[in-house]
Motif scaffolding. Structure first.
Motif, short mmCIF file in Angstrom:
data_model
loop_
_atom_site.label_atom_id
_atom_site.label_comp_id
_atom_site.label_asym_id
_atom_site.label_seq_id
_atom_site.Cartn_x
_atom_site.Cartn_y
_atom_site.Cartn_z
N THR A 2 2.43 6.75 -6.58
CA THR A 2 1.66 7.91 -7.12
C THR A 2 2.17 9.34 -6.88
N GLN A 3 2.55 9.46 -5.77
CA GLN A 3 3.15 10.93 -5.64
C GLN A 3 4.17 11.32 -6.51
N GLU A 56 2.54 1.71 -3.43
CA GLU A 56 1.31 2.55 -4.47
C GLU A 56 1.16 3.93 -4.15
N THR A 57 1.37 4.33 -2.68
CA THR A 57 1.20 5.80 -2.47
C THR A 57 2.40 6.29 -3.00
N THR A 58 3.51 6.06 -2.58
CA THR A 58 4.77 6.88 -3.12
C THR A 58 5.03 6.92 -4.67
N GLN A 77 0.79 -1.19 0.03
CA GLN A 77 0.06 -0.03 -0.04
C GLN A 77 0.79 1.28 0.13
N THR A 78 2.07 1.13 0.66
CA THR A 78 2.85 2.43 0.74
C THR A 78 3.40 2.57 -0.44
#
Length: 225
Positions: free
Chosen positions: A66-67, A62-64, A59-60
């Motif tokens: 994306t950012q 995917e977040t990073t 999940q982390t």
């Protein structure tokens, strides 16, 4: 008529090495049933924890990712303010992740391009310590060296280049770093004498591209003039 199977006694079992081993294993399990039960519970907890951590890391990432992607899009659109904001957020929240580490380089490069060397240097140095992308490391070393030169710190500039030269594997990066080190030497009267000895092997090597040899010859000429 088949004879009934003989029921073995413990004494007879122990006389047979194989059966004796089986018997001892059974006894070991019996004597340690409670302990094994506890260990089994611990293993279950460990497995659950590993699954949870793997899920969290996924999940982390995917977040990073994306950012980082949003920041790169902003950079392509020449929107440096939004790019800096997103990269800073990524560094602050996930600075130890691969994407967070690469964000440090990009943030440092943005500040460098704007001429804010004091703001750029900490991010570039942080990337040099943790980064794993050779091309980005080479770029970061050159940026770091240029900042140190602007501060008249020749020693730090030289160290920045040599540190990455030791780990660079691609010939293109080694050429760039060698030429950059030669430029550093050529920029000061006290170090100009080092330029020729540094670049001669590059010029003499038949594998060196013509364009690199030409740059090396120009640097030698500049240093000797």
């Amino acid at each position: 008529m088949l004879k009934p199977k003989k029921k073995l006694r413990r004494k007879e079992i122990k006389k047979d090495p194989l059966l004796e081993t089986i018997y001892e294993a059974q006894q070991w399990l019996k004597d340690r049933r409670k302990l094994l039960s506890q260990v089994g519970t611990g293993l279950v907890i460990l497995i659950i924890a590993l699954v949870f951590l793997t899920s969290q890391r996924s999940q982390t990432h995917e977040t990073t990712a994306t950012q980082l992607g949003q920041a790169l899009v902003a950079l392509q659109n020449n929107d440096s303010e939004n790019a800096k904001y997103i990269l800073q957020l990524l560094v602050d929240e996930h600075g130890n992740t691969q994407d967070g580490i690469r964000a440090q380089y990009l943030l440092g490069k943005l500040h460098y391009d704007e001429g804010d060397f004091d703001a750029a240097l900490p991010y570039i140095e942080a990337f040099l310590k943790s980064g794993d992308n050779e091309i980005m490391l080479t770029n970061a070393a050159i940026l770091s060296a240029d900042i140190y030169l602007s501060q008249d710190n020749l020693t730090k500039a030289e160290e920045a280049i040599k540190r990455i030269s030791k780990v660079a594997e691609m010939s293109s990066d080694r050429y760039r770093l060698t030429l950059e080190l030669a430029r550093i030497y050529a920029s000061t009267d006290d170090e100009k004498s080092k330029v020729k000895s540094l670049l001669d092997p590059l010029i003499e090597d038949q594998k060196t591209p013509v364009a690199i040899k030409r740059q090396a010859e120009e640097l030698i000429g500049r240093a000797m003039s």
